[in-house]
Design an enzyme around this catalytic site. Structure first.
Site, mmCIF file in Angstrom:
data_model
loop_
_atom_site.group_PDB
_atom_site.id
_atom_site.type_symbol
_atom_site.label_atom_id
_atom_site.label_comp_id
_atom_site.label_asym_id
_atom_site.label_seq_id
_atom_site.Cartn_x
_atom_site.Cartn_y
_atom_site.Cartn_z
ATOM 1 C CB CYS A 2 -0.862 0.036 1.251
ATOM 2 S SG CYS A 2 -1.711 -1.494 1.573
ATOM 3 N NE ARG A 27 4.426 2.020 -1.176
ATOM 4 C CZ ARG A 27 5.416 1.928 -0.294
ATOM 5 N NH1 ARG A 27 6.587 2.452 -0.584
ATOM 6 N NH2 ARG A 27 5.254 1.325 0.853
ATOM 7 C CD1 TRP A 75 -0.443 -5.398 -4.012
ATOM 8 C CD2 TRP A 75 -0.106 -6.378 -2.024
ATOM 9 N NE1 TRP A 75 0.123 -6.629 -4.235
ATOM 10 C CE2 TRP A 75 0.346 -7.252 -3.035
ATOM 11 C CE3 TRP A 75 0.017 -6.789 -0.700
ATOM 12 C CZ2 TRP A 75 0.901 -8.495 -2.776
ATOM 13 C CZ3 TRP A 75 0.576 -8.027 -0.431
ATOM 14 C CH2 TRP A 75 1.007 -8.871 -1.460
ATOM 15 C CG ASN A 101 1.765 -0.027 3.960
ATOM 16 O OD1 ASN A 101 1.480 -1.202 3.762
ATOM 17 N ND2 ASN A 101 2.877 0.523 3.524
ATOM 18 N N GLY A 102 0.118 -2.196 6.224
ATOM 19 C CA GLY A 102 0.650 -3.170 7.181
ATOM 20 C C GLY A 102 -0.403 -4.213 7.494
ATOM 21 C CD GLU A 483 16.998 -10.864 -11.033
ATOM 22 O OE1 GLU A 483 16.674 -11.556 -10.064
ATOM 23 O OE2 GLU A 483 16.486 -9.754 -11.270
ATOM 24 C CE LYS A 487 13.296 -8.668 -12.558
ATOM 25 N NZ LYS A 487 14.129 -8.791 -11.424
ATOM 26 C CD GLU A 490 9.740 -9.442 -10.951
ATOM 27 O OE1 GLU A 490 10.940 -9.237 -11.041
ATOM 28 O OE2 GLU A 490 9.075 -9.109 -9.959
ATOM 29 C CG HIS A 506 20.471 -35.262 -11.190
ATOM 30 N ND1 HIS A 506 20.965 -36.542 -11.036
ATOM 31 C CD2 HIS A 506 21.539 -34.488 -11.491
ATOM 32 C CE1 HIS A 506 22.277 -36.532 -11.218
ATOM 33 N NE2 HIS A 506 22.654 -35.291 -11.505
ATOM 34 C CE LYS A 602 11.175 -1.214 -6.775
ATOM 35 N NZ LYS A 602 11.949 -2.148 -7.628
#
Ligand code: M6R
Length: 607
Positions: A2, A27, A75, A101-102, A483, A487, A490, A506, A602
């Site tokens: 948020c 964010r 969010w 926020n939280g 990475e 990328k 996401e 394997h 974010k």
């Protein structure tokens, strides 16, 4: 996560808040809202979806006389994204409204108590309990900081919150606990926000609020109080060197692309003032008070974790320091045997990631020394660590982290070199050569970027039908493969996994077929032939292979992507950039929301 903005000043608050919310969009969010006090009335405007939905609502009700208010991008954690669950949440009597926020961990218990006292809830959020609790306290005293203090003593969890009240037109109150909140000090106007870009066009003078501090702002004044004793606190003002430009797209279609293209400069900025090329010395006064670590415990999440993993070999080879790299959410619940002389290194772009911060706090509780590697000035990790090395990359806005990793790799390389020299493992000429190599990198990368982008575009088109793919590498390139996969998944929502090439046979090789491409990182080193043999195994099973390689070497792939020869470990920056561009071009081609991918935030300030 948020985003919060609060404003008290002389401009129409609705406009300032709306603009601020747009600058916090990166964010991640699924609904937005604002509360304004105008003509002694509390105006609540909320909308599900993007900020433009909120803008449409605002346009219908002309709230432009209010000069103070609060805004929020949500969010969702508790309760679906909906207008009812969007913030701000008013108290029972609609005399105040707050944004949060939280996560309020004991919200069920608090809701039950409030229900027993006759309260009902209009949303499914945990946040609504905060407005009722503060509203309840205000029935006994009309002092808002006192009511906030009393209410918050009942609350467990994390919060940054901002509040407006009918009893304080022109003012905003805010507080934080384990969630970022910054006070911005302007001329005849003051701000509170989750992040600096929210108010950057208006001021660069800030105060970083600590946990359990309450701030009260009006257009001309601000006060910071201890949340429990309610005593006034003296706080240091900090001048932020970022300018508005650095938080804007500057002609690029997406922040992500701008941030990838900035990487040559990011390497230079991270080195700036820290390198003496002639003597091969690194200048890192941030480390002066810390002894040479006996062992490193690197703690981080996501892309920052990959940067730590990439640097492990450098610590071991150059400095002779054994390094363990831990995902922060595991580290915090799985205490390690950390001995005297060990150092915990917490890597975080935002400096606010809840798991990394918790790992840092846990290590400190055990009496360990912690060094932070952060990008955001004054962030929680930067402040709570025993020392901090800033990566100096400037604001990273795109949710997908790119230039932050580039700057982390640069800073980690400097750290390894610094400790290598200090511990006598690297001599003057080794250091000179390595620093020279790093110094030449920005020019090389800059020259390569346009060609890399073109190639990335072509390959993205060719493989845009993929539903799943591998990123394979060996040795120190494996973290880069991880990475590359992160990328791609996401931002393009294509399933991708990074694997060490030797491990593939394997189990994972069972997935390979003509519709399952493999992206291989094939540097010119001692493991190249081994990697090529692994790629043969893929090709034999009909899997298409894209090979990222220096030019002029033998290979057997469906597509070859040549990147210039460059000594190790500097070539890692070229591989990284190619992978970032591939993911970017794929997401653009598939029409995805590149800078704000679905479900992501974010800065992950909740556990
Ligand atoms: O701010 P941090 O570096 O602590 O963030 C850690 C991760 O959340 C972050 O790197 C995340 O994985 C990025 N979205 C990756 O692009």
């Amino acid at each position: 996560m948020c985003g919060i903005i609060g404003y008290a000043g002389h401009r129409p608050a609705a406009t300032v808040i709306l603009e601020g919310l747009k600058r916090l969009e990166y964010r991640g969010y699924d609904s937005a809202g604002m509360a304004l006090i105008q003509n002694k009335e509390l105006n609540l405007l909320r909308a599900k979806g993007k900020i433009r939905e909120l803008e449409d609502k605002i346009a219908q009700c002309d709230p432009y006389h209010a000069t103070s208010g609060i805004g929020h991008t949500r969010w969702a954690t508790h309760g679906l994204p909906s207008e009812e669950n969007a913030h701000p949440h008013p108290d029972y009597e609609q005399k105040l409204a707050l944004v949060h926020n939280g996560i309020i961990e004991n919200h069920s218990l608090l809701k039950r108590d409030l229900r027993e006292q006759g309260y009902s809830f209009r949303s499914d959020t945990d946040s609504e309990v905060l407005s009722h609790l503060i509203g309840l306290e205000l029935e006994h005293c009309w002092d808002i900081p006192r009511a906030m203090s009393a209410a918050l003593q009942k609350v467990e969890g994390s919060y940054a919150l901002a509040l407006v009240s009918l009893n304080g037109e022109g003012q905003v109150w805010a507080t934080r606990h384990s969630s970022p909140l910054i006070l911005g000090l302007g001329q005849g106007e003051n701000f509170v926000a989750s992040d600096i870009p929210a108010f950057l066009p208006y001021t660069r003078e800030v105060i970083f609020l600590e946990d359990n501090e309450i701030v009260q702002v009006s257009s001309s004044k601000y006060r910071v109080l201890d949340a429990w004793s309610l005593k006034d606190l003296d706080k240091e003002k900090v001048h932020i060197s970022w300018d508005v430009q650095s938080a804007q797209k500057s002609g690029y279609r997406h922040f992500m692309l701008k941030e990838i293209m900035e990487q040559p400069r990011v390497i230079q900025d991270c080195m700036s003032g820290r390198v003496d090329l002639a003597s091969g010395q690194t200048v890192l006064p941030e480390l002066d008070h810390l002894p040479l670590p006996r062992r490193l415990h690197v703690v981080a999440c996501g892309t920052s974790y990959h940067a730590g993993l990439w640097a492990r070999n450098l610590f071991q080879e150059w400095a002779g320091i054994p390094a363990e790299i831990e995902i922060a959410s595991e580290f915090r619940y799985n205490p390690r045997i950390i001995q005297d002389g060990d150092l915990v290194l917490a890597i975080s772009q935002s400096g606010e990631t809840a798991d990394t911060l918790a790992g840092l706090r846990q290590a400190k509780q055990q009496g360990q020394q912690v060094l932070g590697l952060c990008n955001v000035l004054g962030s929680s990790i930067a402040r709570e660590a025993d020392g901090v090395v800033y990566t100096q990359a400037g604001p990273e806005i795109s949710v997908a982290s790119t230039k932050a990793m580039c700057s982390q790799m640069t800073a980690l390389l400097l750290l390894a070199l610094h400790w290598g020299r200090k511990g006598g493992k690297l001599g003057d000429s080794d250091c000179r050569d390595l620093l020279q190599g790093l110094n030449e990198l920005p020019e090389l990368l800059d020259a390569e970027l346009p060609g890399m982008r073109e190639k990335a575009q072509k390959l993205a088109r060719k493989y845009s039908w993929s539903r799943s793919c591998f990123f394979l590498a060996r040795g120190t390139y494996f973290p880069l493969a991880l990475e590359g996969a992160l990328k791609l998944k996401e931002i393009s929502y294509i399933h991708a996994e990074g694997y060490t090439a030797g491990e593939m046979k394997h189990g994972p090789i069972a997935l390979v077929d003509p519709e399952f491409p493999t992206f291989a990182l094939a540097p010119d080193n001692g493991l190249r032939n081994k990697l090529l043999a692994n790629l043969q195994e893929v090709r034999t099973r009909g899997g298409p292979v894209i090979c990222l390689t220096p030019p002029g070497l033998e290979q057997d792939a469906n597509d070859v992507w040549e990147i210039p020869s460059c000594p190790e470990p500097m070539n890692g920056f070229l591989f990284l950039t190619a992978l970032q561009l591939f993911a970017y071009e794929m997401a653009v081609y598939l029409g995805k929301d590149v800078d704000q991918p679905r479900n992501l935030a974010k800065s992950v300030t909740v556990e």
